[in-house]
Design a protein around this motif. Sequence first.
Motif, PDB file in Angstrom:
ATOM      1  N   PHE A 106     -11.118 -18.598  41.682  1.00 56.41           N
ATOM      2  CA  PHE A 106     -10.362 -19.843  41.044  1.00 56.41           C
ATOM      3  C   PHE A 106      -9.190 -19.532  40.300  1.00 56.41           C
ATOM      4  N   ILE A 107      -8.336 -20.306  40.860  1.00 53.58           N
ATOM      5  CA  ILE A 107      -6.919 -20.114  39.821  1.00 53.58           C
ATOM      6  C   ILE A 107      -6.681 -21.325  39.159  1.00 53.58           C
ATOM      7  N   ILE A 108      -6.854 -21.551  37.951  1.00 54.07           N
ATOM      8  CA  ILE A 108      -6.533 -22.989  36.908  1.00 54.07           C
ATOM      9  C   ILE A 108      -5.321 -22.767  36.664  1.00 54.07           C
ATOM     10  N   VAL A 109      -4.437 -24.023  37.273  1.00 52.75           N
ATOM     11  CA  VAL A 109      -3.052 -24.304  36.728  1.00 52.75           C
ATOM     12  C   VAL A 109      -2.986 -25.382  35.892  1.00 52.75           C
ATOM     13  N   PHE A 117      -1.572 -14.331  44.323  1.00 57.03           N
ATOM     14  CA  PHE A 117      -2.814 -13.938  44.757  1.00 57.03           C
ATOM     15  C   PHE A 117      -2.632 -12.884  46.012  1.00 57.03           C
ATOM     16  N   PRO A 118      -3.505 -11.784  46.051  1.00 53.06           N
ATOM     17  CA  PRO A 118      -3.426 -10.626  46.993  1.00 53.06           C
ATOM     18  C   PRO A 118      -3.597 -11.143  48.547  1.00 53.06           C
ATOM     19  N   GLU A 119      -3.127 -10.383  49.316  1.00 47.99           N
ATOM     20  CA  GLU A 119      -3.297 -10.463  50.687  1.00 47.99           C
ATOM     21  C   GLU A 119      -4.624 -10.887  51.273  1.00 47.99           C
ATOM     22  N   VAL A 135      -7.113 -24.025  42.056  1.00 42.47           N
ATOM     23  CA  VAL A 135      -6.856 -23.294  43.551  1.00 42.47           C
ATOM     24  C   VAL A 135      -8.133 -22.816  43.940  1.00 42.47           C
ATOM     25  N   VAL A 136      -8.515 -22.804  44.939  1.00 42.20           N
ATOM     26  CA  VAL A 136      -9.687 -22.310  45.598  1.00 42.20           C
ATOM     27  C   VAL A 136      -9.188 -21.139  46.662  1.00 42.20           C
ATOM     28  N   ILE A 137      -9.394 -19.846  46.327  1.00 45.73           N
ATOM     29  CA  ILE A 137      -9.225 -18.688  47.237  1.00 45.73           C
ATOM     30  C   ILE A 137     -10.431 -17.941  47.340  1.00 45.73           C
ATOM     31  N   LEU A 191       2.017 -20.784  48.563  1.00 40.75           N
ATOM     32  CA  LEU A 191       1.256 -20.913  47.350  1.00 40.75           C
ATOM     33  C   LEU A 191       1.218 -19.349  46.762  1.00 40.75           C
ATOM     34  N   ARG A 192       1.052 -18.416  47.718  1.00 35.27           N
ATOM     35  CA  ARG A 192       0.936 -17.065  47.571  1.00 35.27           C
ATOM     36  C   ARG A 192       2.127 -16.554  46.484  1.00 35.27           C
TER      37      ARG A 192
END
Length: 175
Positions: A48-51, A138-140, A79-81, A132-133
């Motif tokens: 999870f990426i908090i922005v 965030f990695p591939e 953001v859920v990755i 978004l990347r």
Amino acid sequence: MSDLLELMRSRRSVRQYTDETISDEQLQKILSAALLAPSGHSKYPCEFIIVKNRETLEKMSHCRVNVAKMLNQAAAAVVVIADKEKSDTLVEDSSVAMMNMELMATSMGIGNCWIQVRARDAENNSPSEDYLRTILNFPENFMCQSILSLGVPAKPPRQRELEKLNFDKIHSETF
């Protein structure tokens, strides 16, 4: 009627927010709910990426055509990755984590809206995930599933009415 059912009645997509902030303690609870979500085969591929940065949220608001504009007003977004190499249930795992976050946010009076990213396009016609990347780095091997916008609702959402649910959609034993 259970308290959980009441909470579920209250959970609505909120797309207009005040300029009030969300505390780090509130964000921690929302993210804890995500981390408590079950995962297929206990693989836990989600991260999870908090922005909270206003400029980043504004850029992110262009990740979907006419769908993510509420990020301009949001106090924060999650953001859920998910790591494609860890699990084949990443779509399901991401969805359960999102629902947990939505319910936790709602329980604290924080408005929220699920923004679908997977298999969608940004305003610049590139895939939303690629767009978004470039912003979030965030990695591939991570697939972006969705974004949860968060903020204090500009107006209180209306609860859903149990009496208006379509129980005709429920079938017993066979279709």
